[in-house]
Design a protein around this motif. Structure first.
Motif, PDB file in Angstrom:
ATOM      1  N   ALA A 192       0.808  -1.221   0.000  1.00 45.06           N
ATOM      2  CA  ALA A 192       0.000   0.000   0.000  1.00 45.06           C
ATOM      3  C   ALA A 192       0.839   1.268   0.000  1.00 45.06           C
ATOM      4  CB  ALA A 192      -0.944   0.001   1.202  1.00 45.06           C
ATOM      5  N   THR A 193       2.073   1.184   0.489  1.00 44.15           N
ATOM      6  CA  THR A 193       2.872   2.409   0.662  1.00 44.15           C
ATOM      7  C   THR A 193       4.086   2.491  -0.254  1.00 44.15           C
ATOM      8  OG1 THR A 193       4.161   1.366   2.460  1.00 44.15           O
ATOM      9  CG2 THR A 193       2.192   2.608   3.086  1.00 44.15           C
ATOM     10  N   THR A 194       4.523   1.373  -0.824  1.00 47.76           N
ATOM     11  CA  THR A 194       5.725   1.370  -1.662  1.00 47.76           C
ATOM     12  C   THR A 194       5.337   1.304  -3.132  1.00 47.76           C
ATOM     13  OG1 THR A 194       6.938   0.224   0.092  1.00 47.76           O
ATOM     14  CG2 THR A 194       7.929   0.232  -2.102  1.00 47.76           C
ATOM     15  N   SER A 195       5.794   2.279  -3.902  1.00 43.02           N
ATOM     16  CA  SER A 195       5.425   2.348  -5.320  1.00 43.02           C
ATOM     17  C   SER A 195       6.537   1.900  -6.249  1.00 43.02           C
ATOM     18  CB  SER A 195       5.020   3.784  -5.688  1.00 43.02           C
ATOM     19  OG  SER A 195       6.071   4.695  -5.383  1.00 43.02           O
ATOM     20  N   THR A 196       7.782   1.957  -5.807  1.00 38.06           N
ATOM     21  CA  THR A 196       8.907   1.585  -6.664  1.00 38.06           C
ATOM     22  C   THR A 196       9.737   0.495  -6.003  1.00 38.06           C
ATOM     23  OG1 THR A 196      10.311   3.316  -5.698  1.00 38.06           O
ATOM     24  CG2 THR A 196       9.043   3.877  -7.683  1.00 38.06           C
ATOM     25  N   VAL A 197      10.321  -0.354  -6.836  1.00 40.60           N
ATOM     26  CA  VAL A 197      11.212  -1.401  -6.354  1.00 40.60           C
ATOM     27  C   VAL A 197      12.648  -0.986  -6.669  1.00 40.60           C
ATOM     28  CG1 VAL A 197      11.879  -3.818  -6.534  1.00 40.60           C
ATOM     29  CG2 VAL A 197       9.465  -3.163  -6.736  1.00 40.60           C
ATOM     30  N   PRO A 198      13.492  -0.839  -5.661  1.00 40.85           N
ATOM     31  CA  PRO A 198      14.869  -0.389  -5.905  1.00 40.85           C
ATOM     32  C   PRO A 198      15.702  -1.443  -6.625  1.00 40.85           C
ATOM     33  CG  PRO A 198      14.588  -1.011  -3.620  1.00 40.85           C
ATOM     34  CD  PRO A 198      13.226  -1.084  -4.242  1.00 40.85           C
ATOM     35  N   HIS A 199      16.798  -1.003  -7.189  1.00 43.38           N
ATOM     36  CA  HIS A 199      17.715  -1.918  -7.865  1.00 43.38           C
ATOM     37  C   HIS A 199      18.400  -2.825  -6.842  1.00 43.38           C
ATOM     38  CE1 HIS A 199      20.734  -3.468 -10.587  1.00 43.38           C
ATOM     39  NE2 HIS A 199      21.699  -3.020  -9.791  1.00 43.38           N
ATOM     40  N   VAL A 200      18.431  -4.114  -7.152  1.00 40.24           N
ATOM     41  CA  VAL A 200      19.051  -5.092  -6.256  1.00 40.24           C
ATOM     42  C   VAL A 200      20.327  -5.604  -6.902  1.00 40.24           C
ATOM     43  CG1 VAL A 200      18.776  -7.291  -5.067  1.00 40.24           C
ATOM     44  CG2 VAL A 200      16.806  -5.767  -5.338  1.00 40.24           C
ATOM     45  N   ASP A 201      21.466  -5.387  -6.243  1.00 42.29           N
ATOM     46  CA  ASP A 201      22.744  -5.897  -6.730  1.00 42.29           C
ATOM     47  C   ASP A 201      23.356  -6.825  -5.688  1.00 42.29           C
ATOM     48  OD1 ASP A 201      23.552  -4.163  -4.758  1.00 42.29           O
ATOM     49  OD2 ASP A 201      24.395  -2.671  -6.116  1.00 42.29           O
ATOM     50  N   VAL A 202      24.581  -7.234  -5.919  1.00 43.13           N
ATOM     51  CA  VAL A 202      25.243  -8.170  -5.008  1.00 43.13           C
ATOM     52  C   VAL A 202      25.398  -7.575  -3.619  1.00 43.13           C
ATOM     53  CG1 VAL A 202      27.367  -9.470  -4.587  1.00 43.13           C
ATOM     54  CG2 VAL A 202      26.460  -9.311  -6.907  1.00 43.13           C
ATOM     55  N   THR A 203      25.728  -6.280  -3.564  1.00 46.71           N
ATOM     56  CA  THR A 203      25.880  -5.619  -2.273  1.00 46.71           C
ATOM     57  C   THR A 203      24.572  -5.605  -1.504  1.00 46.71           C
ATOM     58  OG1 THR A 203      27.611  -4.193  -3.185  1.00 46.71           O
ATOM     59  CG2 THR A 203      26.584  -3.487  -1.124  1.00 46.71           C
ATOM     60  N   ALA A 204      23.469  -5.309  -2.203  1.00 45.97           N
ATOM     61  CA  ALA A 204      22.159  -5.293  -1.552  1.00 45.97           C
ATOM     62  C   ALA A 204      21.783  -6.684  -1.051  1.00 45.97           C
ATOM     63  CB  ALA A 204      21.106  -4.774  -2.517  1.00 45.97           C
ATOM     64  N   ILE A 205      22.073  -7.700  -1.843  1.00 45.20           N
ATOM     65  CA  ILE A 205      21.766  -9.077  -1.424  1.00 45.20           C
ATOM     66  C   ILE A 205      22.561  -9.437  -0.173  1.00 45.20           C
ATOM     67  CG2 ILE A 205      21.996 -11.504  -2.072  1.00 45.20           C
ATOM     68  CD1 ILE A 205      21.406 -10.660  -4.955  1.00 45.20           C
ATOM     69  N   ALA A 206      23.849  -9.037  -0.149  1.00 42.77           N
ATOM     70  CA  ALA A 206      24.672  -9.308   1.038  1.00 42.77           C
ATOM     71  C   ALA A 206      24.104  -8.608   2.263  1.00 42.77           C
ATOM     72  CB  ALA A 206      26.112  -8.859   0.783  1.00 42.77           C
ATOM     73  N   GLY A 207      23.646  -7.357   2.088  1.00 42.71           N
ATOM     74  CA  GLY A 207      23.049  -6.623   3.197  1.00 42.71           C
ATOM     75  C   GLY A 207      21.775  -7.283   3.693  1.00 42.71           C
ATOM     76  N   LEU A 208      20.935  -7.752   2.776  1.00 50.39           N
ATOM     77  CA  LEU A 208      19.686  -8.411   3.166  1.00 50.39           C
ATOM     78  C   LEU A 208      19.956  -9.743   3.868  1.00 50.39           C
ATOM     79  CD1 LEU A 208      17.518  -7.667   0.002  1.00 50.39           C
ATOM     80  CD2 LEU A 208      17.195  -6.724   2.292  1.00 50.39           C
ATOM     81  N   ILE A 209      20.975 -10.456   3.414  1.00 49.61           N
ATOM     82  CA  ILE A 209      21.324 -11.718   4.075  1.00 49.61           C
ATOM     83  C   ILE A 209      21.778 -11.456   5.506  1.00 49.61           C
ATOM     84  CG2 ILE A 209      23.012 -13.603   4.096  1.00 49.61           C
ATOM     85  CD1 ILE A 209      22.883 -13.612   1.047  1.00 49.61           C
ATOM     86  N   TRP A 210      22.604 -10.413   5.688  1.00 49.87           N
ATOM     87  CA  TRP A 210      23.048 -10.079   7.045  1.00 49.87           C
ATOM     88  C   TRP A 210      21.861  -9.684   7.926  1.00 49.87           C
ATOM     89  CZ3 TRP A 210      27.054 -10.389  10.324  1.00 49.87           C
ATOM     90  CH2 TRP A 210      27.006  -9.605  11.471  1.00 49.87           C
TER      91      TRP A 210
END
Length: 297
Positions: A192-210
């Motif tokens: 309901a509140t998020t309209s855009t999906v940000p770019h996901v790269d290797v760094t972002a994946i590493a951050g999400l895993i942590w």
């Protein structure tokens, strides 16, 4: 394990939570905080449930979703509003009232003793957090203040109820149930509140895993384990270590300055945590003391 070892193990949770800010800003720029919350909670919860292969009994589903809402959905949602409308130092300082709320709720709901030493230690810790991160020219916002206090109250109530409603399952299972429930409750809010999906790269994946596997799955297993063994009063005050960890990491990794007032705040926080743990120690009964002395003789 001794009580000191249990405290040290539980303290790892807020210390790791302190890394969330630097990990989010350095690896997930442009990500909506609520989206990060869902990606942090739901995969971690599902991962723990796959490990344990245990679903909550039908009679427990309502309680699990209440706890998931208090400890994650409402708490993280309120933090998002507070962080958006308030300077970070103000939001974190207001959130530091949580241990005081826990003491009152534990007294009311668990019949726990309300010790003045615990209250004084929590007040000292609150002052230490203020010195550590509160800017003297911080601007206030009414909605942001309410959101920060709602978040603190939500997590405090969730902490006490997690002890009151403790199911006969390991902390791994209990954490998985709550993380999954909290993540599911946040999904419609994000849509309901998020309209855009940000770019996901290797760094972002590493951050999400942590943030997911370490900052959510591991830490909340440690948190609920500590809650079962130490009680809400002892565990909640360890939350003061989270802003301390965030400031220290910013100083070490990002080269951010550390003023004299911040250093004093850090010392006060450590002292308040130590004092709170001493105040929360179980009081041995006279009969136990006499038995101990006899055994020692």
């Amino acid at each position: 394990m001794t009580r000191s070892q249990d405290i040290a193990l539980t303290a790892l949770a807020p210390i790791i939570w302190g890394s969330s800010y630097i990990v989010s800003t350095e690896t997930l720029p442009g990500f909506d905080p609520l989206l990060v919350s869902v990606l942090r909670a739901l995969p971690a919860g599902l991962f723990l449930m796959l490990l344990t292969r245990t679903l909550p009994p039908r009679a427990w589903i309502g309680r699990v979703f209440v706890l998931g809402a208090l400890n994650f959905a409402i708490f993280w949602g309120a933090l998002f509003v507070a962080a958006y409308r308030l300077p970070g130092g103000v939001a974190a300082t207001l959130g530091a009232v949580q241990p005081l709320i826990v003491l009152v709720l534990a007294y009311a709901l668990l019949n726990s003793e309300l010790r003045w030493q615990s209250v004084m230690a929590s007040l000292a810790g609150l002052g230490g957090v203020a010195l550590l991160i509160l800017s003297p020219n911080a601007e206030l916002d009414g909605v942001g203040i309410i959101a920060a206090l709602v978040g603190a109250a939500s997590m405090a109530l969730g902490t006490v109820l997690s002890r009151k409603w403790q199911p006969p399952v390991p902390p791994l299972t209990f954490a998985g149930w709550q993380l999954t429930a909290g993540g599911l409750l946040l999904v419609p809010v994000v849509f309901a509140t998020t309209s855009t999906v940000p770019h996901v790269d290797v760094t972002a994946i590493a951050g999400l895993i942590w943030l997911g596997l370490v900052g959510a799955a591991l830490t909340y297993v440690l948190f609920f384990r500590g809650l079962a063994k130490l009680g809400p009063a002892s565990v909640s005050v360890l939350g003061f270590l989270s802003p301390l960890s965030a400031v220290v990491l910013g100083w070490v990794i990002l080269g951010q300055g550390l003023s004299l007032a911040q250093s004093l705040g850090a010392v006060i926080i450590v002292a308040s945590v130590w004092a709170a743990q001493r105040a929360a120690r179980p009081v041995a009964s006279p009969a136990f003391d006499q038995t101990a002395k006899s055994n020692a003789a």
